[in-house]
Design a protein around this motif. Structure first.
Motif, PDB file in Angstrom:
ATOM      1  N   SER A   1       0.815  -1.210   0.000  1.00  0.00           N
ATOM      2  CA  SER A   1       0.000   0.000   0.000  1.00  0.00           C
ATOM      3  C   SER A   1       0.854   1.267   0.000  1.00  0.00           C
ATOM      4  N   ALA A   2       2.103   1.184   0.417  1.00  0.00           N
ATOM      5  CA  ALA A   2       2.966   2.367   0.451  1.00  0.00           C
ATOM      6  C   ALA A   2       3.569   2.681  -0.910  1.00  0.00           C
ATOM      7  N   LEU A   3       3.378   1.820  -1.888  1.00  0.00           N
ATOM      8  CA  LEU A   3       3.931   2.078  -3.217  1.00  0.00           C
ATOM      9  C   LEU A   3       3.293   3.298  -3.872  1.00  0.00           C
ATOM     10  N   LEU A   4       1.991   3.478  -3.717  1.00  0.00           N
ATOM     11  CA  LEU A   4       1.318   4.605  -4.354  1.00  0.00           C
ATOM     12  C   LEU A   4       1.753   5.946  -3.754  1.00  0.00           C
ATOM     13  N   PRO A   5       1.795   6.115  -2.434  1.00  0.00           N
ATOM     14  CA  PRO A   5       2.317   7.388  -1.904  1.00  0.00           C
ATOM     15  C   PRO A   5       3.772   7.645  -2.304  1.00  0.00           C
ATOM     16  N   ALA A   6       4.570   6.594  -2.384  1.00  0.00           N
ATOM     17  CA  ALA A   6       5.958   6.762  -2.823  1.00  0.00           C
ATOM     18  C   ALA A   6       6.009   7.225  -4.277  1.00  0.00           C
ATOM     19  N   GLY A   7       5.158   6.648  -5.103  1.00  0.00           N
ATOM     20  CA  GLY A   7       5.089   7.083  -6.503  1.00  0.00           C
ATOM     21  C   GLY A   7       4.609   8.515  -6.637  1.00  0.00           C
ATOM     22  N   ILE A   8       3.631   8.881  -5.817  1.00  0.00           N
ATOM     23  CA  ILE A   8       3.136  10.265  -5.827  1.00  0.00           C
ATOM     24  C   ILE A   8       4.273  11.222  -5.456  1.00  0.00           C
ATOM     25  N   THR A   9       5.057  10.850  -4.471  1.00  0.00           N
ATOM     26  CA  THR A   9       6.188  11.683  -4.056  1.00  0.00           C
ATOM     27  C   THR A   9       7.184  11.859  -5.197  1.00  0.00           C
ATOM     28  N   ALA A  10       7.547  10.758  -5.841  1.00  0.00           N
ATOM     29  CA  ALA A  10       8.528  10.832  -6.929  1.00  0.00           C
ATOM     30  C   ALA A  10       7.997  11.672  -8.090  1.00  0.00           C
ATOM     31  N   VAL A  11       6.722  11.497  -8.424  1.00  0.00           N
ATOM     32  CA  VAL A  11       6.140  12.241  -9.549  1.00  0.00           C
ATOM     33  C   VAL A  11       6.052  13.731  -9.237  1.00  0.00           C
ATOM     34  N   LEU A  12       5.671  14.087  -8.018  1.00  0.00           N
ATOM     35  CA  LEU A  12       5.577  15.502  -7.653  1.00  0.00           C
ATOM     36  C   LEU A  12       6.949  16.143  -7.482  1.00  0.00           C
ATOM     37  N   ASP A  13       7.928  15.376  -7.044  1.00  0.00           N
ATOM     38  CA  ASP A  13       9.252  15.912  -6.771  1.00  0.00           C
ATOM     39  C   ASP A  13      10.098  16.043  -8.036  1.00  0.00           C
ATOM     40  N   TYR A  14       9.843  15.248  -9.044  1.00  0.00           N
ATOM     41  CA  TYR A  14      10.675  15.265 -10.247  1.00  0.00           C
ATOM     42  C   TYR A  14      10.694  16.633 -10.936  1.00  0.00           C
ATOM     43  N   PRO A  15       9.538  17.276 -11.183  1.00  0.00           N
ATOM     44  CA  PRO A  15       9.622  18.587 -11.834  1.00  0.00           C
ATOM     45  C   PRO A  15      10.333  19.644 -10.985  1.00  0.00           C
ATOM     46  N   VAL A  16      10.184  19.547  -9.667  1.00  0.00           N
ATOM     47  CA  VAL A  16      10.887  20.485  -8.785  1.00  0.00           C
ATOM     48  C   VAL A  16      12.392  20.302  -8.943  1.00  0.00           C
ATOM     49  N   GLN A  17      12.839  19.071  -8.912  1.00  0.00           N
ATOM     50  CA  GLN A  17      14.263  18.782  -9.068  1.00  0.00           C
ATOM     51  C   GLN A  17      14.762  19.198 -10.448  1.00  0.00           C
ATOM     52  N   LEU A  18      13.975  18.936 -11.466  1.00  0.00           N
ATOM     53  CA  LEU A  18      14.388  19.202 -12.841  1.00  0.00           C
ATOM     54  C   LEU A  18      14.481  20.697 -13.120  1.00  0.00           C
ATOM     55  N   VAL A  19      13.470  21.447 -12.701  1.00  0.00           N
ATOM     56  CA  VAL A  19      13.415  22.866 -13.036  1.00  0.00           C
ATOM     57  C   VAL A  19      14.300  23.702 -12.113  1.00  0.00           C
ATOM     58  N   LEU A  20      14.237  23.456 -10.816  1.00  0.00           N
ATOM     59  CA  LEU A  20      14.921  24.333  -9.870  1.00  0.00           C
ATOM     60  C   LEU A  20      16.343  23.910  -9.528  1.00  0.00           C
ATOM     61  N   ASP A  21      16.641  22.630  -9.619  1.00  0.00           N
ATOM     62  CA  ASP A  21      17.965  22.165  -9.194  1.00  0.00           C
ATOM     63  C   ASP A  21      18.978  22.177 -10.327  1.00  0.00           C
ATOM     64  N   GLY A  22      18.528  21.968 -11.551  1.00  0.00           N
ATOM     65  CA  GLY A  22      19.430  22.018 -12.699  1.00  0.00           C
ATOM     66  C   GLY A  22      20.409  20.866 -12.781  1.00  0.00           C
ATOM     67  N   GLU A  23      20.035  19.701 -12.254  1.00  0.00           N
ATOM     68  CA  GLU A  23      20.920  18.538 -12.322  1.00  0.00           C
ATOM     69  C   GLU A  23      20.736  17.738 -13.602  1.00  0.00           C
ATOM     70  N   GLY A  24      19.793  18.092 -14.413  1.00  0.00           N
ATOM     71  CA  GLY A  24      19.543  17.359 -15.638  1.00  0.00           C
ATOM     72  C   GLY A  24      18.459  16.315 -15.431  1.00  0.00           C
ATOM     73  N   VAL A  25      18.117  15.650 -16.509  1.00  0.00           N
ATOM     74  CA  VAL A  25      17.012  14.697 -16.513  1.00  0.00           C
ATOM     75  C   VAL A  25      17.298  13.510 -15.603  1.00  0.00           C
ATOM     76  N   PHE A  26      18.463  12.922 -15.715  1.00  0.00           N
ATOM     77  CA  PHE A  26      18.759  11.710 -14.950  1.00  0.00           C
ATOM     78  C   PHE A  26      19.075  12.010 -13.484  1.00  0.00           C
ATOM     79  N   GLY A  27      19.806  13.083 -13.218  1.00  0.00           N
ATOM     80  CA  GLY A  27      20.089  13.446 -11.837  1.00  0.00           C
ATOM     81  C   GLY A  27      18.829  13.802 -11.067  1.00  0.00           C
TER      82      GLY A  27
END
Length: 149
Positions: free
Chosen positions: A92-118
């Protein structure tokens, strides 16, 4: 032949999250984000990306744990999904973990500037931490599943 498919597991986890305290999760995540960023500014090292990642993770944790904390409330489908989540905390914890990763990815991509894979690696790490913490907290609440029957 009592096993269910992965799709059904995600549906049950989503049904349990239907009754999550979303307002409290949003307030908690937002407050932690603001406090973390504010404290960082006061100490001279305010990191907005880290503060947002922390807030997103806390948002998902509050929703995941709050969804299963009261298994005897809600309609019949929600109650059964919550009981299933309490009996299967790692699934049951897989869905909240997926939600976290999906919501956090654009923040990391746009604001952190580490690139797509980082950015993907950082978002997956945050999701993995939410998965571990939500699973363990749900595991500690399994007694509620026995008392709700």
């Amino acid at each position: 032949m009592n096993e269910i498919s992965r799709r059904d597991e995600v549906s049950l986890s989503g049904a349990a999250l239907r009754g999550a305290p979303w307002k409290a999760a949003a307030i908690g995540g937002g407050a932690v984000t603001a406090a973390s960023f504010g404290m960082g500014l006061l100490t001279g090292g305010g990191d907005l990306v880290w503060a947002l990642g922390l807030g997103i993770s806390l948002f998902a944790l509050i929703a995941a744990v709050g969804a299963v904390s009261k298994p005897d409330e809600g309609d019949r489908v929600t109650r059964q999904a919550r009981l299933w989540s309490l009996r299967h905390p790692w699934k049951s914890a897989l869905l909240p973990a997926g939600i976290t990763a999906v919501l956090d990815y654009p923040v990391q991509l746009v604001l952190d500037g580490e690139g797509v894979f980082g950015s993907a690696v950082d978002a997956l790490w945050h999701g993995a931490l939410v998965y571990l913490i939500a699973s363990i907290l749900t595991l500690t609440m399994q007694g509620r599943a026995r008392s709700a029957r």
